[in-house]
Design a protein around this motif. Structure first.
Motif, PDB file in Angstrom:
ATOM      1  N   ARG A 478      49.073  20.063  32.797  1.00 22.22           N
ATOM      2  CA  ARG A 478      48.367  20.604  33.962  1.00 22.22           C
ATOM      3  C   ARG A 478      48.312  22.129  33.866  1.00 22.22           C
ATOM      4  O   ARG A 478      49.221  22.760  33.336  1.00 22.22           O
ATOM      5  N   PRO A 479      47.245  22.758  34.408  1.00 22.37           N
ATOM      6  CA  PRO A 479      47.147  24.234  34.370  1.00 22.37           C
ATOM      7  C   PRO A 479      48.115  24.879  35.358  1.00 22.37           C
ATOM      8  O   PRO A 479      48.635  24.226  36.265  1.00 22.37           O
ATOM      9  N   PHE A 480      48.332  26.179  35.167  1.00 19.62           N
ATOM     10  CA  PHE A 480      49.087  26.950  36.150  1.00 19.62           C
ATOM     11  C   PHE A 480      48.558  28.389  36.106  1.00 19.62           C
ATOM     12  O   PHE A 480      47.915  28.810  35.140  1.00 19.62           O
ATOM     13  N   SER A 481      48.832  29.130  37.170  1.00 21.68           N
ATOM     14  CA  SER A 481      48.307  30.506  37.293  1.00 21.68           C
ATOM     15  C   SER A 481      49.453  31.484  37.452  1.00 21.68           C
ATOM     16  O   SER A 481      50.544  31.139  37.927  1.00 21.68           O
ATOM     17  N   LEU A 482      49.165  32.749  37.050  1.00 19.73           N
ATOM     18  CA  LEU A 482      50.118  33.851  37.143  1.00 19.73           C
ATOM     19  C   LEU A 482      49.513  34.959  37.978  1.00 19.73           C
ATOM     20  O   LEU A 482      48.366  35.365  37.744  1.00 19.73           O
ATOM     21  N   LEU A 483      50.253  35.451  38.975  1.00 24.25           N
ATOM     22  CA  LEU A 483      49.860  36.623  39.766  1.00 24.25           C
ATOM     23  C   LEU A 483      50.858  37.736  39.481  1.00 24.25           C
ATOM     24  O   LEU A 483      52.064  37.518  39.532  1.00 24.25           O
ATOM     25  N   ILE A 484      50.344  38.922  39.162  1.00 22.20           N
ATOM     26  CA  ILE A 484      51.194  40.109  39.029  1.00 22.20           C
ATOM     27  C   ILE A 484      50.837  41.037  40.184  1.00 22.20           C
ATOM     28  O   ILE A 484      49.667  41.439  40.350  1.00 22.20           O
TER      29      ILE A 484
END
Length: 619
Positions: A478-484
């Motif tokens: 499954r995809p996942f996202s990164l927030l900086i």
């Protein structure tokens, strides 16, 4: 006072003597029970040995009957020429060589003279008309094989038994006997293979009660018949397999053993051992225990005498003794280890009293149940796997699992499973490690949490990022996202208001970020300085942008004053977003680079903004 003291001393002595008498009585009872159990166990083992010997005898008889049947068939086909022809003699020798158990094959004609034998070319011409098997077939019209008495062969000087078959002429009259011999040494070697020790005997008894074979071999045994014994007439009819105690008709010894009567051949195999030999074996096994018991009795006598002599000192030391007893009870009651004995399948055979405190159950309620009974379904799979590894050869296994306590709380238990090599069972020692577990979890948490902001630190973030990346690259990932997230103009905030307010500002920002995401799934970490990083499992680009906007608004709504952050005059953040779906990106650090690029755009284009990485040229 001295009279009272003497009377008390006499009572003490009587108590000691009574205790010794009880101990001795219990010891005698225990040893009698041990002797009976040992005798029954050995008898059962001998019965199984008798069964194995009986089955082997059946196999040998069946193999020996085959060449007799083949030779009889040749005679039936061509009586006139087969008996005197070279083909018959060649066939007889070939069958003897091919058989695993047959010692020799022979043919004795109707007048009792040996015509041919595979054992020695000098054998033909011997008169065997006096042999029991010849007399049996001469008088009995039956064509069924007959098992004869043991005999001593003068050619190669060995003992053997005979398996014979009547041969008729075409007109049905008696023509002679086909004979197969089996060396008794074969049965002796098979019997010795069980390593039963000295003093063990083997009897093979025919359907008519004749002793066909006795090991060790005795010439007189072949003339003994057990047909009129109670064992043969009554016991074998009711129970063809079991144990028995009897007096040997050969040496008068009292023996215990087991027997097996074959349903196929009717031959009974008995394996016995002299009671005196068995008793000597048992004594050798328990001698050490007797020595310790004797030492214990002697010690008890010594202590009793010493106790009597020092009884006058007890009044003065009663308080000290009571204190020591109380201390011992405190130590004993403080022990929370649970000790359990399991059989090879993992079923409880013994449970110590600590089960009441540790599991909230009486020991009697747990005996007879699998070891995982009482621990809940979550621990059952781990227990089954550990037991399987023990049965597969592992000697020690360790399990740590949780359990619902009697008060509804959760406790953590550690079980050490040790294989008992002598019995095939297992011993399990279980203790309560809730305190250690909580301490370990606290220490683990401290290594993962940023001390200032109380969100995760960069070490935990890196581990979580690597785990999500591996999962996304796996089949069906499954995809996942990164927030900086970066606090806008935070250096100016510190220069304007000081580092202490700056630290307080970071803590409030961290709280606001954490409140804007899913507490049970998302990872919020301090990435460094005034930067934060968020990992969002199962989140694509569009949803990541929405969550980033929610985070930005949550920080903005804090309304923390920041005059140098124009035009807003309050603390704001800029956020860069990137998504890992396992198609274009293959490494975790590539995702960090893309999120950092998006953050750079947010900082240079607007601040207090969200930017999502948009792939250009495949990246």
């Amino acid at each position: 006072m001295s009279v009272i003291r003497k009377a008390r001393g006499a009572r003490h002595l009587m108590a000691v003597l009574y205790g010794i008498a009880v101990f001795l009585a219990f010891g005698v009872w225990s040893e009698v029970t041990s002797w009976n159990a040992y005798r029954e166990r050995v008898s059962s083992q001998l019965a199984e040995t008798a069964r194995a010997v009986g089955n082997h005898v059946d196999d040998v008889i069946e193999v020996a009957k085959q060449p007799l049947g083949a030779l009889a068939l040749d005679l039936d086909r061509d009586w006139a020429t087969a008996l005197g022809g070279l083909h018959f003699i060649s066939t007889m020798r070939t069958l003897a060589e091919q058989s695993r158990f047959v010692r020799s094959l022979a043919f004795v004609r109707a007048d009792g003279y040996l015509v041919e034998s595979t054992l020695s070319p000098l054998s033909p011409g011997l008169n065997l008309g006096h042999r029991d098997y010849f007399e049996h077939h001469k008088t009995s019209p039956s064509l069924e094989p007959h098992i004869g008495n043991p005999a001593f062969g003068p050619v190669i000087r060995d003992w053997f038994i005979t398996i014979s078959r009547r041969v008729n002429r075409p007109d049905g009259t008696f023509a002679g006997v086909l004979l197969a011999t089996v060396s008794i040494d074969h049965f002796a070697k098979f019997f010795d293979g069980y390593a039963l020790g000295e003093g063990r005997t083997l009897l093979l008894i025919g359907t008519d009660g004749r002793v066909l074979l006795r090991l060790p071999v005795e010439a007189s045994s072949s003339v003994v018949s057990l047909a009129q014994t109670k064992f043969f007439r009554e016991r074998l009819v009711v129970e063809p397999f079991g144990t028995a105690e009897y007096t040997s008709p050969f040496d008068g010894e009292r023996r215990v053993g087991g027997y097996f009567r074959s349903a196929a051949s009717g031959i009974t195999s008995t394996v016995g051992v002299a009671t005196s030999t068995l008793f000597a074996d048992w004594v050798r096994q328990v001698a050490m225990r007797w020595a310790f018991a004797l030492m214990a009795v002697m010690g008890a006598v010594f202590l009793g005498i010493r106790w009597q002599r020092q009884s006058w000192m007890r009044e003065r030391s009663e308080a000290e003794t009571a204190a020591r007893v109380a201390e011992f009870r405190v130590i004993a009651n403080a022990s929370s280890d649970l000790i359990e004995k399991l059989d090879h399948a993992g079923t409880r055979e013994y449970v110590s009293p600590s089960a009441r405190d540790l599991l909230g159950r009486e020991p009697e309620d747990l005996i007879g149940h699998p070891i995982f009974f009482g621990y809940g379904p979550e621990a059952e799979a781990d227990w089954r796997a550990a037991l399987s590894r023990i049965r597969g050869g592992s000697s020690v296994e360790r399990l740590i699992f949780s359990k619902t306590a009697v008060d509804g709380g959760t406790i953590w238990l550690e079980s050490l499973i040790t294989k008992a090599a002598d019995t095939g069972g297992m011993v399990v020692v279980t203790r309560n490690i809730t305190g250690q577990k909580m301490l370990q979890e606290k220490l683990d948490a401290q290594t993962k949490i940023d001390e200032l902001t109380r969100v995760f630190n960069k070490r935990h973030f890196n581990a979580a990022l690597q785990s999500l990346t591996s999962a996304a690259l796996a089949p069906g990932g499954r995809p996942f996202s990164l927030l900086i997230v970066d606090v806008d103009r935070f250096k100016m905030f510190n220069d304007t208001y000081g580092h202490v307010p700056g630290d307080a500002c970071l803590r409030r920002i961290a709280t606001a970020i954490a409140s804007a995401v899913r507490a049970s799934q998302d990872v919020v970490a301090r990435y460094g300085g005034e930067e934060f990083a968020l990992l969002l499992p199962d989140v694509g680009p569009e949803r990541a942008a929405d969550i980033a906007e929610k985070v930005r608004a949550a920080v903005f709504d804090l309304g923390i004053e920041h005059r140098a952050n124009v035009p807003w005059g309050r603390v704001t953040v800029s956020i860069g977003c990137a998504t890992f779906d396992g198609t274009i990106l293959r490494e975790a650090n590539e995702l960090v680079v893309l999120a950092d690029r998006a953050l750079y755009r947010a900082k240079t284009e607007a601040r207090n903004a969200v930017r999502v990485h948009e792939p250009v040229g495949g990246v």
